[in-house]
Design an enzyme around this catalytic site. Structure first.
Site, PDB file in Angstrom:
ATOM      1  N   ASP A 206       4.467  12.179   6.943  1.00  0.00           N
ATOM      2  CA  ASP A 206       3.015  11.984   6.925  1.00  0.00           C
ATOM      3  C   ASP A 206       2.433  11.628   8.298  1.00  0.00           C
ATOM      4  O   ASP A 206       1.238  11.735   8.499  1.00  0.00           O
ATOM      5  CB  ASP A 206       2.593  10.964   5.850  1.00  0.00           C
ATOM      6  CG  ASP A 206       3.204   9.592   6.028  1.00  0.00           C
ATOM      7  OD1 ASP A 206       4.013   9.410   6.952  1.00  0.00           O
ATOM      8  OD2 ASP A 206       2.867   8.697   5.225  1.00  0.00           O
ATOM      9  N   ARG A 207       3.280  11.233   9.249  1.00  0.00           N
ATOM     10  CA  ARG A 207       2.746  10.911  10.578  1.00  0.00           C
ATOM     11  C   ARG A 207       3.089  12.006  11.577  1.00  0.00           C
ATOM     12  O   ARG A 207       4.000  12.803  11.358  1.00  0.00           O
ATOM     13  CB  ARG A 207       3.351   9.607  11.090  1.00  0.00           C
ATOM     14  CG  ARG A 207       2.994   8.414  10.254  1.00  0.00           C
ATOM     15  CD  ARG A 207       3.344   7.204  11.053  1.00  0.00           C
ATOM     16  NE  ARG A 207       3.484   6.034  10.217  1.00  0.00           N
ATOM     17  CZ  ARG A 207       3.588   4.810  10.715  1.00  0.00           C
ATOM     18  NH1 ARG A 207       3.587   4.630  12.016  1.00  0.00           N
ATOM     19  NH2 ARG A 207       3.713   3.797   9.912  1.00  0.00           N
TER      20      ARG A 207
ATOM     21  N   SER B 158       9.245   5.696   4.504  1.00  0.00           N
ATOM     22  CA  SER B 158       8.544   6.224   5.670  1.00  0.00           C
ATOM     23  C   SER B 158       9.435   6.250   6.906  1.00  0.00           C
ATOM     24  O   SER B 158      10.494   6.852   6.892  1.00  0.00           O
ATOM     25  CB  SER B 158       7.274   5.416   5.919  1.00  0.00           C
ATOM     26  OG  SER B 158       6.484   6.058   6.893  1.00  0.00           O
ATOM     27  N   HIS B 159       9.023   5.553   7.962  1.00  0.00           N
ATOM     28  CA  HIS B 159       9.746   5.610   9.233  1.00  0.00           C
ATOM     29  C   HIS B 159      10.831   4.529   9.332  1.00  0.00           C
ATOM     30  O   HIS B 159      11.503   4.433  10.353  1.00  0.00           O
ATOM     31  CB  HIS B 159       8.759   5.448  10.382  1.00  0.00           C
ATOM     32  CG  HIS B 159       7.891   4.241  10.213  1.00  0.00           C
ATOM     33  ND1 HIS B 159       6.811   4.228   9.350  1.00  0.00           N
ATOM     34  CD2 HIS B 159       7.971   3.012  10.746  1.00  0.00           C
ATOM     35  CE1 HIS B 159       6.267   3.024   9.392  1.00  0.00           C
ATOM     36  NE2 HIS B 159       6.936   2.268  10.227  1.00  0.00           N
TER      37      HIS B 159
ATOM     38  N   LYS C 200      -1.824  11.073   4.564  1.00  0.00           N
ATOM     39  CA  LYS C 200      -1.837  11.602   5.906  1.00  0.00           C
ATOM     40  C   LYS C 200      -0.793  12.709   5.967  1.00  0.00           C
ATOM     41  O   LYS C 200       0.091  12.772   5.122  1.00  0.00           O
ATOM     42  CB  LYS C 200      -1.604  10.526   6.959  1.00  0.00           C
ATOM     43  CG  LYS C 200      -0.509   9.524   6.671  1.00  0.00           C
ATOM     44  CD  LYS C 200      -0.527   8.409   7.703  1.00  0.00           C
ATOM     45  CE  LYS C 200       0.508   7.336   7.373  1.00  0.00           C
ATOM     46  NZ  LYS C 200      -0.050   6.274   6.527  1.00  0.00           N
TER      47      LYS C 200
ATOM     48  N   GLU D  86      -5.790   7.341  11.952  1.00  0.00           N
ATOM     49  CA  GLU D  86      -5.560   5.973  12.393  1.00  0.00           C
ATOM     50  C   GLU D  86      -4.650   5.991  13.608  1.00  0.00           C
ATOM     51  O   GLU D  86      -3.920   6.952  13.835  1.00  0.00           O
ATOM     52  CB  GLU D  86      -4.984   5.114  11.265  1.00  0.00           C
ATOM     53  CG  GLU D  86      -3.809   5.735  10.565  1.00  0.00           C
ATOM     54  CD  GLU D  86      -3.422   5.001   9.279  1.00  0.00           C
ATOM     55  OE1 GLU D  86      -4.236   4.262   8.727  1.00  0.00           O
ATOM     56  OE2 GLU D  86      -2.281   5.187   8.854  1.00  0.00           O
ATOM     57  N   GLU D  87      -4.720   4.895  14.393  1.00  0.00           N
ATOM     58  CA  GLU D  87      -3.990   4.873  15.658  1.00  0.00           C
ATOM     59  C   GLU D  87      -2.478   4.838  15.471  1.00  0.00           C
ATOM     60  O   GLU D  87      -1.738   5.093  16.393  1.00  0.00           O
ATOM     61  CB  GLU D  87      -4.447   3.711  16.535  1.00  0.00           C
ATOM     62  CG  GLU D  87      -4.603   2.363  15.828  1.00  0.00           C
ATOM     63  CD  GLU D  87      -3.313   1.806  15.314  1.00  0.00           C
ATOM     64  OE1 GLU D  87      -2.365   1.731  16.110  1.00  0.00           O
ATOM     65  OE2 GLU D  87      -3.254   1.444  14.128  1.00  0.00           O
ATOM     66  N   SER D  88      -2.022   4.538  14.255  1.00  0.00           N
ATOM     67  CA  SER D  88      -0.590   4.467  13.999  1.00  0.00           C
ATOM     68  C   SER D  88      -0.011   5.849  13.696  1.00  0.00           C
ATOM     69  O   SER D  88       0.837   5.991  12.832  1.00  0.00           O
ATOM     70  CB  SER D  88      -0.317   3.490  12.866  1.00  0.00           C
ATOM     71  OG  SER D  88      -1.092   3.816  11.738  1.00  0.00           O
TER      72      SER D  88
ATOM     73  N   ASP E  39       7.429  11.835  11.093  1.00  0.00           N
ATOM     74  CA  ASP E  39       8.230  10.667  10.708  1.00  0.00           C
ATOM     75  C   ASP E  39       9.111  10.950   9.501  1.00  0.00           C
ATOM     76  O   ASP E  39       9.211  12.091   9.033  1.00  0.00           O
ATOM     77  CB  ASP E  39       7.322   9.455  10.463  1.00  0.00           C
ATOM     78  CG  ASP E  39       6.591   9.549   9.143  1.00  0.00           C
ATOM     79  OD1 ASP E  39       6.291  10.684   8.725  1.00  0.00           O
ATOM     80  OD2 ASP E  39       6.329   8.502   8.522  1.00  0.00           O
TER      81      ASP E  39
ATOM     82  N   ARG F 205       9.174  -1.287  -1.023  1.00  0.00           N
ATOM     83  CA  ARG F 205      10.196  -0.999  -0.018  1.00  0.00           C
ATOM     84  C   ARG F 205      11.137  -2.183   0.106  1.00  0.00           C
ATOM     85  O   ARG F 205      10.698  -3.318   0.276  1.00  0.00           O
ATOM     86  CB  ARG F 205       9.566  -0.734   1.348  1.00  0.00           C
ATOM     87  CG  ARG F 205       8.918   0.607   1.435  1.00  0.00           C
ATOM     88  CD  ARG F 205       8.439   0.891   2.833  1.00  0.00           C
ATOM     89  NE  ARG F 205       7.519   2.017   2.820  1.00  0.00           N
ATOM     90  CZ  ARG F 205       6.736   2.355   3.822  1.00  0.00           C
ATOM     91  NH1 ARG F 205       6.764   1.650   4.940  1.00  0.00           N
ATOM     92  NH2 ARG F 205       5.937   3.394   3.724  1.00  0.00           N
TER      93      ARG F 205
ATOM     94  N   ASP G  39       9.030  10.570   6.227  1.00  0.00           N
ATOM     95  CA  ASP G  39       8.532  11.248   5.024  1.00  0.00           C
ATOM     96  C   ASP G  39       7.463  12.283   5.336  1.00  0.00           C
ATOM     97  O   ASP G  39       6.841  12.821   4.413  1.00  0.00           O
ATOM     98  CB  ASP G  39       8.020  10.220   4.005  1.00  0.00           C
ATOM     99  CG  ASP G  39       6.856   9.419   4.531  1.00  0.00           C
ATOM    100  OD1 ASP G  39       6.793   9.173   5.747  1.00  0.00           O
ATOM    101  OD2 ASP G  39       5.986   9.030   3.724  1.00  0.00           O
TER     102      ASP G  39
ATOM    103  N   THR H  39       0.834  -1.210   0.000  1.00  0.00           N
ATOM    104  CA  THR H  39       0.000   0.000   0.000  1.00  0.00           C
ATOM    105  C   THR H  39       0.865   1.255   0.000  1.00  0.00           C
ATOM    106  O   THR H  39       0.406   2.316  -0.373  1.00  0.00           O
ATOM    107  CB  THR H  39      -0.917   0.050   1.239  1.00  0.00           C
ATOM    108  OG1 THR H  39      -0.102  -0.123   2.392  1.00  0.00           O
ATOM    109  CG2 THR H  39      -1.975  -1.017   1.196  1.00  0.00           C
TER     110      THR H  39
HETATM  111 MG    MG Z   1       5.440   7.886   6.752  1.00  0.00          MG
END
Ligand code: MG
Length: 456
Positions: free
Chosen positions: A281-282, A113-114, A376, A363-365, A277, A22, A279, A18
């Protein structure tokens, strides 16, 4: 322009998840691995000749090399123009913003991402469609299918494009525009939030600390929080993107953002703390000595949305992923708007947004977002909180206690287990699922189990 058509053999492991493809950096560095995947993307999206594409990444190791390869391949595949972030930098939400604003045929975002970066770390590449969101499964499936039959890729022979100054150049028959990676995004944020009120709050002595974790949000946070909103220089910590994130793990949670946590729980803590994070988005939001769970953060943002100019006309609805607490449902009830429970994965939120059914989602993440982009968005959530704090003039903690008093409180717990052997992890999950049949109705202290729910 001389296009080289280079014979290649397919790889069988280029199935994007998704969040794109990676792999370890070393995998991407293997001869033709990156080229094969990029060609599979170009073949699949079949952008009309002369189309515009967005390109940038989180600055991790191999970002710059990959961008040069992708630019030469884009020129050989008939792309007319590429908007690339200066220094190869574009946060994931900023890339989504640029794709939407300039109406491009999509973009390639280079990030894992992270996940840790550096030569031993991870690299990733993701195609986002023209709506600015991650490609839907039918597109990623087609990319995978194409990657398994690929016999050649197209590339031109040309020197590297200078990426460190904004400006235009020509590569083969293609224009490369190196853009300020922050400008379009910052402009969008100014249109959504009450910057004047936030500036006033900060000028009145409100202190904040934003931990960019040596990842992509450093330049964004410095421009927006320090320059445009007047936060003291140094409010943004770890603000220089590094190829290995300074050896850290750019995941904004209580474990990995421990430097920020120590500041926020220490003596003379600032009023507000946040982290983002790899990139961008979080997000994680903290008050002085106080942690806001991602589920509560979404609920508070929804309950106070009308305080932000971009949301003053009301929200269409809220969406949350299944494992996210139902705190947002309580707010939706009170606002009289629908709340949707979705599977995990941002594309489900994008779906609801494209259909006009929701404005806010989370979302919880540690992911929160809205229909302003189709990803996000970490800094967006931080600015939403600052907007709320500027208008309500309460501490983060007081806002949460009043929220719980008004809506009730949903308590939840998330447990992360990393790098477990897959069979052991499956055993743990099986043991949990085995109890589903017997848990409902059981009493533990003063509590009774109402239901057990599994994602499907
Ligand atoms: Mg990310």
């Amino acid at each position: 322009m001389n296009i080289d058509i280079v014979a290649t053999t397919p790889f069988n492991d280029q199935k994007p998840g998704t969040s794109g493809l990676r792999k370890k950096v070393a995998v991407f560095q293997a001869p033709t691995y990156l080229e094969n995947f990029v060609q599979a993307v170009f073949d699949t999206i079949a952008a009309p000749a002369g189309s515009t594409l967005v390109l940038g990444g989180d600055g991790r190791y191999y970002n710059r090399e990959a961008i040069q390869v992708i630019l030469r391949m884009a020129a050989a595949n008939g792309i007319g123009r590429v908007l690339v972030g200066q220094g190869g930098i574009l946060s994931t939400p900023a890339a989504s913003c640029v794709i939407r604003k300039h109406g491009t045929c999509g973009g390639l975002i280079l990030s894992a991402s992270h996940n840790p970066g550096g030569p031993e770390g991870d690299f990733g590449i993701k195609y986002n469609t023209g709506n600015g969101g991650p490609a839907p499964e039918k597109v990623t499936d087609a990319i995978f299918a194409r990657s398994r039959e690929l016999a050649s890729y197209r590339i031109i022979d040309a020197p590297d494009v200078a990426l460190d100054q904004p400006g235009s150049s020509v590569l083969g028959g293609m224009t490369v525009d190196v853009i300020d990676p922050v400008a379009d995004y910052a402009e969008l944020m100014e249109s959504l939030f009450d910057f004047a009120a936030i500036r006033k709050l900060i000028a009145g002595g409100f202190e904040l600390c934003f931990d960019a974790m040596h990842a992509v949000t450093g330049p964004y946070a410095r421009e927006i929080l320090e320059r445009r909103l007047g936060a003291a220089v140094g409010s943004v910590i770890n603000g220089v993107p590094l190829e290995d994130f300074g050896g850290g793990h750019p995941d904004p949670n209580l474990t990995y953002a421990h430097e920020l946590v120590e500041i926020m729980y220490g003596a003379d803590a600032p009023d507000f703390g946040a982290a983002s994070d790899g990139d961008g988005d979080r997000n994680m939001v903290l008050g002085r000595g106080f942690f806001v769970t991602p589920s509560d953060s979404l609920a508070v943002i929804a309950a106070n949305a009308a305080l932000a100019p971009g949301y003053a006309d009301g929200i269409a609805g809220i969406a949350r992923s299944m494992p996210t607490s139902a705190a947002a449902d309580r707010v939706a009830d009170k606002l009289g708007v629908p709340c949707y429970e979705t599977p995990t994965g941002w594309k489900f939120f994008g779906n609801l947004m494209d259909a006009g059914k929701v404005t806010l989602c989370g979302e919880e993440s540690f992911g929160t977002g809205s229909s302003h982009v189709r990803e996000k968005d970490g800094l967006w959530a931080v600015l939403f909180w600052l907007n709320i704090l500027a208008r309500r003039r309460l501490s983060v903690e007081a806002i949460l206690y009043r929220h719980w008093a008004e809506f009730g409180r949903n308590v939840y717990s998330r447990h992360d287990y990393e790098a477990l052997p897959a069979d052991v992890a499956a055993g743990v999950m099986a043991q949990v699922k085995d109890q589903f049949a017997v848990l409902p109705g059981q009493r533990f202290g003063g509590y009774r189990v109402k239901f057990c729910d599994d994602f499907s």
